[in-house]
Design an enzyme around this catalytic site. Structure first.
Site, PDB file in Angstrom:
ATOM      1  N   ASN A 155      14.059  -1.960   1.171  1.00 19.41           N
ATOM      2  CA  ASN A 155      14.631  -1.068   1.862  1.00 19.41           C
ATOM      3  C   ASN A 155      13.665   0.145   2.707  1.00 19.41           C
ATOM      4  O   ASN A 155      13.217   0.215   0.948  1.00 19.41           O
ATOM      5  CB  ASN A 155      16.070  -0.170   1.968  1.00 19.41           C
ATOM      6  CG  ASN A 155      17.282  -1.438   2.391  1.00 19.41           C
ATOM      7  OD1 ASN A 155      17.131  -2.409   2.366  1.00 19.41           O
ATOM      8  ND2 ASN A 155      18.308  -0.798   0.913  1.00 19.41           N
TER       9      ASN A 155
ATOM     10  N   HIS B 119       8.961  -2.624  -0.104  1.00 22.25           N
ATOM     11  CA  HIS B 119       8.584  -3.166   1.577  1.00 22.25           C
ATOM     12  C   HIS B 119       7.913  -1.680   2.449  1.00 22.25           C
ATOM     13  O   HIS B 119       7.878  -1.722   3.124  1.00 22.25           O
ATOM     14  CB  HIS B 119       9.790  -3.440   2.636  1.00 22.25           C
ATOM     15  CG  HIS B 119       9.973  -4.596   2.400  1.00 22.25           C
ATOM     16  ND1 HIS B 119      10.884  -5.708   2.409  1.00 22.25           N
ATOM     17  CD2 HIS B 119       9.249  -5.826   1.773  1.00 22.25           C
ATOM     18  CE1 HIS B 119      11.020  -6.980   1.951  1.00 22.25           C
ATOM     19  NE2 HIS B 119       9.601  -6.561   0.979  1.00 22.25           N
TER      20      HIS B 119
ATOM     21  N   CYS C 140     -10.342   5.849   5.812  1.00 29.24           N
ATOM     22  CA  CYS C 140      -9.851   7.383   5.969  1.00 29.24           C
ATOM     23  C   CYS C 140      -8.695   7.009   4.621  1.00 29.24           C
ATOM     24  O   CYS C 140      -9.032   7.976   3.510  1.00 29.24           O
ATOM     25  CB  CYS C 140      -9.207   7.297   6.910  1.00 29.24           C
ATOM     26  SG  CYS C 140      -8.201   9.314   6.850  1.00 29.24           S
TER      27      CYS C 140
HETATM   28 ZN   LIG Z   1      -6.727   9.270   8.953  1.00 31.24          ZN
END
Ligand SMILES: [Zn+2]
Length: 243
Positions: A100, A117, A131
């Site tokens: 979950n 998950h 990034c």
């Molecule tokens: Zn970013």
């Protein structure tokens, strides 16, 4: 494999175990107002177009759909709070491996939680390569549409999509928890899809008692488990925790 029973305390008295590990799926959060995914009333059954939008190959065009599904789920979970079954696991000091993404185990006070998950409460930058920002969804949502706080790229919910690799670190943690416990519980999940499907065998191999708590068992019991408790996780776990 034992026959199906209705009481977890009967096959696995709580006081007999010192390291409990629970694998949980959508079934444990139904009582918090979150639907399951498959089945007649499942999220994907009701809105198949949403299921199709959950594919990693559709990024970045599906970011709005992702926030709608996962952001919406997070808000419902935050409003409802954890269920008695979440609280029972926390009270038993169980470590948790969950499929979950709703944050309800942590909200119940569980400390050792592996979210295989991902989490709908977290966000990550769409620009993985240059990034790589991850942070809380709340931070990303300070602008609309949600944005990375480090660069200006859009942010997505940090939930594993179809076609996407699971985090190897989370998998390794899950494997470790399963192989170090003396009682392994699978709750609200069929446990038949990888990686859940190899966690019970790993726990059993390491000597744990393995019990599946299933409200609607379909077909033969999974041979990875020593016993199957048929019942609602809310009743079964609350009774067990109080035993
Ligand atoms: Zn970013």
């Amino acid at each position: 494999m034992k026959q199906d029973v209705s009481s977890l305390a009967e096959v696995a008295p709580r006081e007999r175990f010192s390291k409990i590990c629970a694998l949980t799926g959508a079934g444990i959060s139904v009582a918090a107002g979150l639907g399951t995914f498959r089945g007649p009333d499942g999220r994907w059954t009701m809105t198949p177009e949403m299921e199709r939008a959950m594919h990693v190959q559709l990024l970045p065009g599906n970011v709005d759909a992702l926030w709608s599904v996962w952001g919406g789920m997070w808000d419902v979970a935050a409003r409802s709070g954890p269920t008695p079954a979440h609280r029972a696991l926390a009270a038993a000091g169980a470590s948790v491996i969950t499929q979950n993404v709703d944050g309800l185990h942590q909200a119940a006070g569980s400390v050792d939680v592996v979210e295989i998950h991902g989490s709908a409460g977290r966000a990550r930058c769409l620009d993985d390569a240059f990034c790589g920002w991850t942070g809380s969804a709340e931070e990303a949502k300070r602008v609309d549409p949600p944005q990375c706080t480090q660069c200006t790229e859009p942010a997505r919910p940090s939930v594993i999509l179809f076609g996407e690799m699971l985090d190897p670190e989370a998998l390794e943690q899950a494997r470790r928890l399963a192989s170090e416990c003396d009682l392994f519980l699978a709750i609200g999940t069929s446990g038949r899809v990888a990686p859940a499907s190899w966690l019970a065998p790993a726990a059993r191999e390491a000597g744990a008692l393995c019990v599946n708590v299933d409200l609607y068992p379909d077909g033969n019991a999974d041979p990875a488990f020593h016993a199957r408790v048929v019942g609602d996780a809310q009743d079964v776990l609350v009774e067990w925790a109080a035993s």
